[in-house]
Design a protein around this motif. Structure first.
Motif, PDB file in Angstrom:
ATOM      1  N   ASN A  35      86.355  31.058  19.677  1.00 44.73           N
ATOM      2  CA  ASN A  35      87.409  31.135  18.663  1.00 44.73           C
ATOM      3  C   ASN A  35      86.886  31.858  17.435  1.00 44.73           C
ATOM      4  O   ASN A  35      86.015  31.345  16.717  1.00 44.73           O
ATOM      5  CB  ASN A  35      87.877  29.732  18.281  1.00 44.73           C
ATOM      6  CG  ASN A  35      88.620  29.049  19.408  1.00 44.73           C
ATOM      7  OD1 ASN A  35      89.715  29.445  19.767  1.00 44.73           O
ATOM      8  ND2 ASN A  35      88.017  28.011  19.989  1.00 44.73           N
ATOM      9  N   LEU A  36      87.391  33.072  17.191  1.00 47.74           N
ATOM     10  CA  LEU A  36      87.042  33.864  16.017  1.00 47.74           C
ATOM     11  C   LEU A  36      88.134  33.679  14.976  1.00 47.74           C
ATOM     12  O   LEU A  36      89.318  33.554  15.306  1.00 47.74           O
ATOM     13  CB  LEU A  36      86.918  35.343  16.374  1.00 47.74           C
ATOM     14  CG  LEU A  36      85.994  35.710  17.545  1.00 47.74           C
ATOM     15  CD1 LEU A  36      86.030  37.218  17.791  1.00 47.74           C
ATOM     16  CD2 LEU A  36      84.582  35.240  17.283  1.00 47.74           C
ATOM     17  N   SER A  47      89.506  34.973  10.892  1.00 47.78           N
ATOM     18  CA  SER A  47      89.433  35.732   9.639  1.00 47.78           C
ATOM     19  C   SER A  47      90.545  35.234   8.728  1.00 47.78           C
ATOM     20  O   SER A  47      91.682  35.051   9.170  1.00 47.78           O
ATOM     21  CB  SER A  47      89.589  37.230   9.888  1.00 47.78           C
ATOM     22  OG  SER A  47      88.562  37.726  10.722  1.00 47.78           O
ATOM     23  N   ILE A  89      90.980  45.048  13.018  1.00 51.53           N
ATOM     24  CA  ILE A  89      90.614  43.948  13.917  1.00 51.53           C
ATOM     25  C   ILE A  89      91.133  44.174  15.340  1.00 51.53           C
ATOM     26  O   ILE A  89      90.391  43.938  16.313  1.00 51.53           O
ATOM     27  CB  ILE A  89      91.090  42.599  13.337  1.00 51.53           C
ATOM     28  CG1 ILE A  89      90.171  42.186  12.177  1.00 51.53           C
ATOM     29  CG2 ILE A  89      91.127  41.511  14.413  1.00 51.53           C
ATOM     30  CD1 ILE A  89      90.575  40.902  11.476  1.00 51.53           C
ATOM     31  N   ALA A 134      88.702  44.078  18.537  1.00 53.23           N
ATOM     32  CA  ALA A 134      88.943  43.118  19.617  1.00 53.23           C
ATOM     33  C   ALA A 134      89.087  43.830  20.964  1.00 53.23           C
ATOM     34  O   ALA A 134      88.589  43.349  21.991  1.00 53.23           O
ATOM     35  CB  ALA A 134      90.182  42.287  19.317  1.00 53.23           C
ATOM     36  N   HIS A 190      89.395  34.466  21.453  1.00 57.12           N
ATOM     37  CA  HIS A 190      90.664  34.706  20.757  1.00 57.12           C
ATOM     38  C   HIS A 190      90.382  34.812  19.272  1.00 57.12           C
ATOM     39  O   HIS A 190      89.626  34.012  18.720  1.00 57.12           O
ATOM     40  CB  HIS A 190      91.672  33.593  21.025  1.00 57.12           C
ATOM     41  CG  HIS A 190      93.091  34.053  20.910  1.00 57.12           C
ATOM     42  ND1 HIS A 190      93.854  34.423  22.002  1.00 57.12           N
ATOM     43  CD2 HIS A 190      93.886  34.249  19.821  1.00 57.12           C
ATOM     44  CE1 HIS A 190      95.062  34.805  21.587  1.00 57.12           C
ATOM     45  NE2 HIS A 190      95.098  34.713  20.269  1.00 57.12           N
ATOM     46  N   TRP A 191      91.000  35.795  18.636  1.00 50.37           N
ATOM     47  CA  TRP A 191      90.755  36.089  17.225  1.00 50.37           C
ATOM     48  C   TRP A 191      92.021  35.744  16.442  1.00 50.37           C
ATOM     49  O   TRP A 191      93.088  36.321  16.668  1.00 50.37           O
ATOM     50  CB  TRP A 191      90.421  37.575  17.069  1.00 50.37           C
ATOM     51  CG  TRP A 191      89.734  37.952  15.793  1.00 50.37           C
ATOM     52  CD1 TRP A 191      89.867  37.384  14.570  1.00 50.37           C
ATOM     53  CD2 TRP A 191      88.808  39.038  15.632  1.00 50.37           C
ATOM     54  NE1 TRP A 191      89.089  38.024  13.649  1.00 50.37           N
ATOM     55  CE2 TRP A 191      88.423  39.051  14.281  1.00 50.37           C
ATOM     56  CE3 TRP A 191      88.283  40.006  16.502  1.00 50.37           C
ATOM     57  CZ2 TRP A 191      87.538  40.001  13.774  1.00 50.37           C
ATOM     58  CZ3 TRP A 191      87.407  40.940  16.006  1.00 50.37           C
ATOM     59  CH2 TRP A 191      87.024  40.935  14.648  1.00 50.37           C
ATOM     60  N   TYR A 192      91.896  34.802  15.511  1.00 54.01           N
ATOM     61  CA  TYR A 192      93.033  34.339  14.718  1.00 54.01           C
ATOM     62  C   TYR A 192      92.938  34.876  13.295  1.00 54.01           C
ATOM     63  O   TYR A 192      91.858  34.909  12.699  1.00 54.01           O
ATOM     64  CB  TYR A 192      93.075  32.806  14.692  1.00 54.01           C
ATOM     65  CG  TYR A 192      93.303  32.195  16.053  1.00 54.01           C
ATOM     66  CD1 TYR A 192      94.577  32.067  16.570  1.00 54.01           C
ATOM     67  CD2 TYR A 192      92.216  31.760  16.822  1.00 54.01           C
ATOM     68  CE1 TYR A 192      94.783  31.510  17.831  1.00 54.01           C
ATOM     69  CE2 TYR A 192      92.415  31.205  18.078  1.00 54.01           C
ATOM     70  CZ  TYR A 192      93.703  31.090  18.575  1.00 54.01           C
ATOM     71  OH  TYR A 192      93.898  30.555  19.827  1.00 54.01           O
ATOM     72  N   CYS A 225      94.670  38.486  22.813  1.00 50.76           N
ATOM     73  CA  CYS A 225      93.433  37.962  22.208  1.00 50.76           C
ATOM     74  C   CYS A 225      93.407  38.055  20.682  1.00 50.76           C
ATOM     75  O   CYS A 225      92.402  37.701  20.065  1.00 50.76           O
ATOM     76  CB  CYS A 225      92.204  38.656  22.789  1.00 50.76           C
ATOM     77  SG  CYS A 225      92.170  40.444  22.583  1.00 50.76           S
ATOM     78  N   VAL A 226      94.482  38.530  20.049  1.00 47.28           N
ATOM     79  CA  VAL A 226      94.580  38.561  18.583  1.00 47.28           C
ATOM     80  C   VAL A 226      95.918  37.948  18.179  1.00 47.28           C
ATOM     81  O   VAL A 226      96.971  38.374  18.664  1.00 47.28           O
ATOM     82  CB  VAL A 226      94.478  39.991  18.020  1.00 47.28           C
ATOM     83  CG1 VAL A 226      94.608  39.961  16.489  1.00 47.28           C
ATOM     84  CG2 VAL A 226      93.164  40.648  18.418  1.00 47.28           C
ATOM     85  N   CYS A 269      86.508  26.807  14.019  1.00 46.80           N
ATOM     86  CA  CYS A 269      86.233  28.067  14.712  1.00 46.80           C
ATOM     87  C   CYS A 269      84.765  28.121  15.133  1.00 46.80           C
ATOM     88  O   CYS A 269      83.932  27.336  14.677  1.00 46.80           O
ATOM     89  CB  CYS A 269      86.595  29.259  13.829  1.00 46.80           C
ATOM     90  SG  CYS A 269      85.439  29.591  12.475  1.00 46.80           S
TER      91      CYS A 269
END
Length: 397
Positions: free
Chosen positions: A229-230, A232, A245, A249, A262-264, A287-288, A304
């Motif tokens: 879990n990424l 920002s 981003i 990603a 997954h980038w939140y 994934c974003v 995260c």
């Protein structure tokens, strides 16, 4: 008892707002009394203001400095609206004369100059110290009476397209200019070398107890176990670089075949449509995810696996500091002031600013859980609150 006045736009979620809340919680109210004036009395962070602080009544003309322009005219604040139109015209003219990068920071110089004459005095009180916590600094200079006046710089001024000759008279008129880090000071002095003697450095102060309490008082249901879990957090603006981003990603997923991640993104701002378009173009909807505003982002930071700040430039990013305080490994881009925020390999990681290098660095870290755990242990044994910095402000009186 010394009287301090502090001016701020509002208390919506943001780095400068968090820094102000930290400062307010660190002051000793047996020594000082504080009046806080918000140009618009709104924002999710209003309940976090300490009860000892007096929040002054909202003045309608000030509330329309950043409202939709048509609202300023519809509510009868004609001079404020005309001042904003004049400021916009000056900013457009300035943009046509330079090829340097720009964001919304620069336009506030013109807004301050053009709108301030249309504003009434804030109060008839006289203070020992008046603080302008965020640009435009013209307002506190002209509309508040105090024995000493201080203004704050939160960003790297060497990266902003501005007119130094236009801004210099305002900065010169202050008794002190507060910088949040040595790198921010150096960037400012590059643009305004004559102002070096006025610089006083006061690091951003984090309300540690408040942050830890809020981190444990909410949930982050979107974060899923079994994947990386990424996260920002920040305003969706040019400076934060969230528009890149999705491409980072994509490279992480396709070029480096990273384990499931997954980038939140938590935040809001003018670049949201751009970020959403980049997500669609890069095919990274899987994934974003843009989560938008979160009144309490701390459960997400605490939950995260890696906190990521890919900014183009920063002063001293508050959310990076908050993530460190909560023991989260942080990854930041190699922007000019990065080394003042992170000691690479000790309390975080500084990765190349280009998308390819950044993705490669993230892939390497994702494959090194032992390294991430060591960083987390280092962070939990450190103190990132900087509470003693509040004494420096009081000493300016």
């Amino acid at each position: 008892m010394k009287r301090i006045f502090i001016a701020m736009h509002y208390l919506e979620i943001g780095g400068a707002e968090n820094a102000l809340i930290g400062l307010l919680h660190a002051l000793d109210y047996s020594e000082v009394s504080v009046d806080l004036f918000l140009y618009a009395r709104r924002g999710e962070m209003l309940p976090l203001v300490p009860p000892e602080v007096c929040i002054l009544p909202e003045i309608p003309a000030y509330a329309h400095i950043e409202s939709p322009l048509k609202d300023a005219f519809l509510h009868g604040h004609i001079r404020v609206g005309l001042g904003r139109l004049h400021a916009k015209a000056l900013a457009v003219m300035r943009r046509g004369k330079t090829t340097a990068g720009s964001d919304h920071t620069a336009i506030f110089s013109y807004i301050g100059r053009c709108v301030t004459p249309a504003l009434p005095p804030v109060t008839d009180r006289v203070y020992d110290l008046a603080v302008s916590f965020l640009t435009p600094h013209d307002i506190v200079l002209s509309k508040v009476r105090a024995h000493k006046k201080v203004c704050w710089i939160h960003t790297d001024y060497s990266r902003i397209s501005l007119d130094p000759a236009f801004e210099l008279p305002v900065w010169q008129a202050y008794d002190h200019i507060v910088s949040i880090s040595p790198d921010v000071s150096r960037g400012f002095i590059k643009v305004f070398p004559s102002l070096a003697p006025k610089i006083t450095e006061i690091a951003n102060i984090l309300p540690e107890t408040l942050i830890r309490g809020r981190a444990g008082s909410g949930s982050a249901p979107e974060l899923q176990p079994g994947r990386l879990n990424l996260l920002s957090v920040g305003r969706f603006t040019h400076a934060k670089n969230f528009d890149n981003i999705p491409d980072i990603a994509r490279r992480l997923r396709d070029d480096h075949h990273a384990a499931p991640f997954h980038w939140y993104l938590i935040g809001y701002g003018s670049d949201e449509a751009l970020i959403r378009r980049r997500i669609a173009e890069s095919g990274t909807n899987d994934c974003v995810t843009i989560l938008g505003k979160r009144a309490n982002p701390y459960p997400y930071i605490s939950g995260c696996d890696i906190y990521v700040q890919p900014s183009r430039y920063e002063g001293r990013c508050v959310t990076v500091r908050e993530a460190q305080l909560l023991g989260k490994p942080v990854v930041i881009a190699a922007y000019p002031t990065a080394s003042s925020q992170v000691s690479d390999g000790k309390d975080g990681f500084i990765l190349p600013s280009d998308n390819s290098g950044f993705a490669a660095g993230l892939a390497s870290l994702a494959a090194s859980p032992d390294c991430l755990e060591e960083i987390a242990r280092n962070l939990l044994s450190a103190d990132y609150s900087d509470r003693t910095e509040a004494r420096k402000l009081v000493s300016l009186i």
